[in-house]
Scaffold this active site. Structure first.
Site, mmCIF file in Angstrom:
data_model
loop_
_atom_site.group_PDB
_atom_site.id
_atom_site.type_symbol
_atom_site.label_atom_id
_atom_site.label_comp_id
_atom_site.label_asym_id
_atom_site.label_seq_id
_atom_site.Cartn_x
_atom_site.Cartn_y
_atom_site.Cartn_z
ATOM 1 N N HIS A 230 37.227 44.905 21.813
ATOM 2 C CA HIS A 230 38.278 44.200 21.371
ATOM 3 C C HIS A 230 38.652 42.970 22.159
ATOM 4 O O HIS A 230 37.937 42.527 23.106
ATOM 5 C CB HIS A 230 39.630 45.192 21.907
ATOM 6 N N ASP A 232 41.664 40.425 23.604
ATOM 7 C CA ASP A 232 43.374 40.729 24.187
ATOM 8 C C ASP A 232 44.233 39.918 23.373
ATOM 9 O O ASP A 232 43.857 38.778 22.967
ATOM 10 C CB ASP A 232 43.267 40.127 25.522
ATOM 11 N N HIS A 287 35.355 42.024 24.321
ATOM 12 C CA HIS A 287 34.902 42.734 25.578
ATOM 13 C C HIS A 287 35.338 44.218 25.313
ATOM 14 O O HIS A 287 35.894 44.717 24.464
ATOM 15 C CB HIS A 287 35.565 42.308 26.932
ATOM 16 N N ARG A 297 36.683 54.838 37.504
ATOM 17 C CA ARG A 297 37.028 53.331 37.603
ATOM 18 C C ARG A 297 38.732 52.951 37.461
ATOM 19 O O ARG A 297 39.081 53.628 36.495
ATOM 20 C CB ARG A 297 36.365 52.621 36.610
#
Length: 353
Positions: A230, A232, A287, A297
């Protein structure tokens, strides 16, 4: 004040383990790591990052406009060093976030009921979390998180001590990230020769928000992605991805490149609003986040947007406000299952989906 909350937190550890199945949303619980053997004790957490890190480096103390211009045009993402955020604060945020995610799913869900903070899982924060339950595993993001509007933090009175610790730390963190965002945008605006008075409207401090993410680890990384590919919607996003566990990948020349986690650095990526403001001179970077085999994570990302009614005008796009852009994104996700983004506002027609 911050040290006081951290001290209290360390003395009152929650009994839930980070790997406790009850801490995950129900849809993610089959990824619980207690059913899998632990990684070898000598495992290098950065084993997947042995290749040289190609990401451009920008020094905020000695900001070079030429290097910033190149990074924005050719990458849409860069690593920020000498940013002035205390290393202790970055580490404290990571530790408190771990404590928060270690609480039971029911506690996390209940703590945000009726509050400005949103708890989500399996889907981007722009869509209701409940939609994750109707998605097939192949189409679901393996993530849970909290969406925190920073302008409302001072009015937020959480009942959970851990969430209160997060609130206190984020109020301190906001001061640093706002300073960084303004400094970087002013440099970009100078490079782009934007009207200084107008450019201040493009980055509204009160629009800032932080999303705190947890991505579960899974030996079978083919199960899906932590976050699908996607761009941002922000002007820019500033990521604290922790010291060890990677997963962030950017698309460069049709290849996915790993963004190595390096202590005491931040990752800055440009979003759709910056691409439109720059008339496509700067890049809104594509990204995604992959799943780690051995460790879950934790990451924190600060997003900043224009004022909702500020009109963005450029020769490439029809005039639009961020409020209109956000509404269109929500409509597209609901109707199509994915974000369309800037092409919705492009002058060229027809739009091919």
């Amino acid at each position: 004040m911050v040290d006081l909350y951290i001290s209290k937190l360390s003395k009152n550890k929650n009994n839930n383990s980070m790997n406790n199945m009850e801490s995950y949303p129900p849809v993610l619980r089959h990824l619980d790591q207690q059913q899998h053997p632990p990684p070898p004790p000598n495992l290098d957490p950065n084993e997947e990052f042995q290749e040289p890190d190609p990401v451009p480096i920008i020094d905020l103390e000695c900001l070079q406009h030429e290097k910033l211009e190149e990074a924005c045009k050719n990458w849409g993402l860069f690593r920020l060093v000498n940013h002035g955020v205390p290393l202790t604060l970055l580490k404290e945020l990571q530790e408190v976030a771990k404590e928060l995610f270690g609480l039971s799913f029911e506690a996390k869900e209940g703590a945000c009921s009726g509050s400005p903070v949103t708890y989500f899982w399996g889907t981007p924060a722009l869509t209701p979390s409940g939609t994750a339950l109707t998605k097939s595993p192949q189409n679901m993001n393996w993530v849970e998180g909290f969406d925190v509007p920073l302008s409302q933090l001072s009015h937020f009175n959480p009942q959970l001590p851990t969430l209160e610790s997060v609130r206190v730390l984020l109020m301190e963190y906001e001061k640093h990230l706002s300073r960084i965002g303004i400094r970087l945008f002013e440099a970009m605006a100078k490079n782009l020769e934007l009207n200084i008075k107008r450019s201040k409207e493009y980055i509204a401090e009160k629009s800032g928000m932080v999303r705190v993410y947890r991505y579960p680890n899974c030996p079978d990384t083919n199960v899906g992605l932590g976050m699908e590919a996607h761009t941002d919607s922000s002007v820019m996003s500033i990521l604290n991805q922790g010291d060890e566990v990677g997963g962030l990948q950017l698309l460069k020349h049709h290849k996915w490149l790993n963004v190595k986690p390096i202590p005491n650095t931040l990752i800055v990526n440009l979003g759709d609003m910056m691409q439109a403001i720059s008339n496509d001179r700067y890049k809104s970077v594509m990204h995604r986040v992959s799943i780690n085999k051995h460790k879950e994570r934790i990451s924190l990302c600060y997003f900043v947007f224009p004022g909702e009614e500020v009109v963005i005008e450029s020769s490439k796009y029809k005039p639009f406000t961020y409020n209109e852009f956000r509404s269109q994104v929500q409509e597209d996700i609901k109707a199509l299952g994915h974000k369309v983004g800037l092409p919705r506002f492009h002058h060229s027609q027809p739009l091919l989906l």
